[in-house]
Structure formats: C-alpha cells, structure tokens
Write an enzyme that holds these catalytic residues in place. Sequence first.
Site, short mmCIF file in Angstrom:
data_model
loop_
_atom_site.label_atom_id
_atom_site.label_comp_id
_atom_site.label_asym_id
_atom_site.label_seq_id
_atom_site.Cartn_x
_atom_site.Cartn_y
_atom_site.Cartn_z
N ARG A 247 0.83 -1.22 0.00
CA ARG A 247 0.00 0.00 0.00
C ARG A 247 0.86 1.27 0.00
O ARG A 247 0.44 2.29 -0.54
CB ARG A 247 -0.95 -0.02 1.21
CG ARG A 247 -1.97 1.14 1.23
CD ARG A 247 -2.99 0.94 2.36
NE ARG A 247 -4.05 1.93 2.35
CZ ARG A 247 -4.16 2.94 3.23
NH1 ARG A 247 -3.24 3.08 4.20
NH2 ARG A 247 -5.15 3.79 3.16
N ILE B 149 -6.95 7.88 -0.69
CA ILE B 149 -6.88 6.42 -0.77
C ILE B 149 -7.72 5.93 0.41
O ILE B 149 -7.54 6.38 1.55
CB ILE B 149 -5.42 5.90 -0.72
CG1 ILE B 149 -5.36 4.37 -0.73
CG2 ILE B 149 -4.63 6.46 0.45
CD1 ILE B 149 -3.92 3.81 -0.95
N SER B 150 -8.70 5.08 0.13
CA SER B 150 -9.64 4.66 1.18
C SER B 150 -8.93 3.94 2.32
O SER B 150 -7.87 3.33 2.13
CB SER B 150 -10.70 3.72 0.59
OG SER B 150 -11.45 4.37 -0.41
N GLN B 151 -9.56 4.00 3.48
CA GLN B 151 -9.06 3.29 4.66
C GLN B 151 -9.07 1.77 4.38
O GLN B 151 -10.03 1.26 3.81
CB GLN B 151 -10.01 3.62 5.81
CG GLN B 151 -9.65 3.05 7.13
CD GLN B 151 -10.69 3.41 8.19
OE1 GLN B 151 -11.49 4.33 8.01
NE2 GLN B 151 -10.69 2.66 9.28
N PRO B 152 -8.02 1.05 4.78
CA PRO B 152 -7.98 -0.39 4.51
C PRO B 152 -9.22 -1.14 5.02
O PRO B 152 -9.73 -2.03 4.32
CB PRO B 152 -6.72 -0.85 5.26
CG PRO B 152 -5.83 0.34 5.22
CD PRO B 152 -6.73 1.53 5.34
#
Length: 213
Positions: free
Chosen positions: A37, A63-66
């Site tokens: 990531r 970038i979206s949260q995992p």
Amino acid sequence: MKDTSKHQGLRNRLVTVLIEKGITDSVVLSAIQKIPRHLFMDSSFGDFAYQDKAFPIAANQTISQPYTVAFQSELLKLKPNAKVLEIGTGSGYQTAVLLEMNVKVYSIERQQELYRKTKLFLPKLGYQPKKMIFGDGYIGLEEHAPFDGIIVTAGAPFVPKPLLSQLKIGGRLVIPVGEETQIMTLFIRKGEKEFEKQEFGDFRFVPMLKKKN
Ligand code: SAH
C-alpha cells in the site's frame, strides 16, 4: 521506494487489526497482506501506509481506509473470474485488491490526473485491469454490462439507476449513499426489476462528482 520486510511486518499487523474489526474473508485478507500500500501513496505518507486510515492522494482525493476497502470487497462476495465494475479508480489500491481476488476489473475514474497516473502505475506492480476508463461513474459502463459486482468508492448522493440496471441477476452493488456521511448499502438484484437492499452503517468518503474533470 521499495517493498521491504519491515513493510511486510506492518502489513501483517494491519491484517490482525482488520480481523479484530470483523473482516473474515481470507481472500480479501491475503490480498491486503500482499499489496504494498505504501507504493500507492505519496512517499511523504509512506511511514503511515499501514495504519488503518485514509490518506490524501492527487487531485484532492483520498486512498480509502484499509478497513473500508476490505469491508466493501467482502460484501461483493465475488467468485473467481467474476466481472466487476469499480467506480473511482483513485490510487488503484482497491483495484489491486480486486485483482488479487482473481476477478476481471473494469474501473472508471473522472479525474484525468489520477486516471493517467494509475493507468501507468498498476501494470508496474503487475496489476492489469481489463479496462481503465476516464469517464463518469454515474452512467456506469453499458457496453461491458452486465456485471457480477459493482463497487462505488466515492460517496454517492443517490443511487445511480444505470448501476442497478447493469447488474446481472444475482449481482451485487456496494455503494456508500449519502451527502456528509454515507451509509454503506448493498443491493442484490433478485430479478429484472427486483432488488434486495441491506444497510451496513456509517462511512465517510470523498463525494462522487458529476462529469469528467
Ligand atoms: N478506490 C480509491 C478511492 C479513491 S477516492 C482508492 O482507494 O484509492 C474516490 C475516487 O472516486 C476519486 O479518485 C474520485 O476522483 C473518483 N470519483 C468521484 N466521482 C466520480 C465519478 N462520477 N466517476 C468516477 N470516479 C469518480
């Protein structure tokens, strides 16, 4: 920047965090365990890449949260070789997770800058979506429909009708719906005009915007 054993260690920890938060799909978890990531983010954020947080990318996007990526990917319940439409390519991280799930990915991005950058970047890591499109996710991708799954990674003020009509019977649309905050919503197509709807609590996304930029 490279991928190192230190990064791998941080990823292993991230996977533990996601399991503690309730993610169970082993295919999703092993994708997150594998994908570097930190390479999808600006190098100045690299040290934080394995915290369970969203971070800024280009063009004022994130970038979206995992956890969010894992939650949405799990909700799609994809079988190998399934055909998936992603709205909001962004950094390409969610795209990479889907590709690690062995599905065919069609991805649409409305920001030219991100579209160009990510289209060059993903193949460098060995990730090859079926199609990457510079376009407007509100209209979906009629020429490649129907899809087994559609995932929207921006906050949608309403559910775009074309996305529902581009699902296969049995197909699943995972979409965060709302203005300020969004309710993660799943639609399962049961018949030509019949959809089952389920809701999964509050999330926060950048807004899904109209037209290309
Ligand atoms: N999945 C991405 C999330 C990026 S944030 C990642 O994890 O990196 C949401 C993305 O949706 C942004 O890149 C934004 O430009 C894009 N987007 C917003 N409105 C859109 C639209 N109408 N069609 C396609 N993409 C859109």
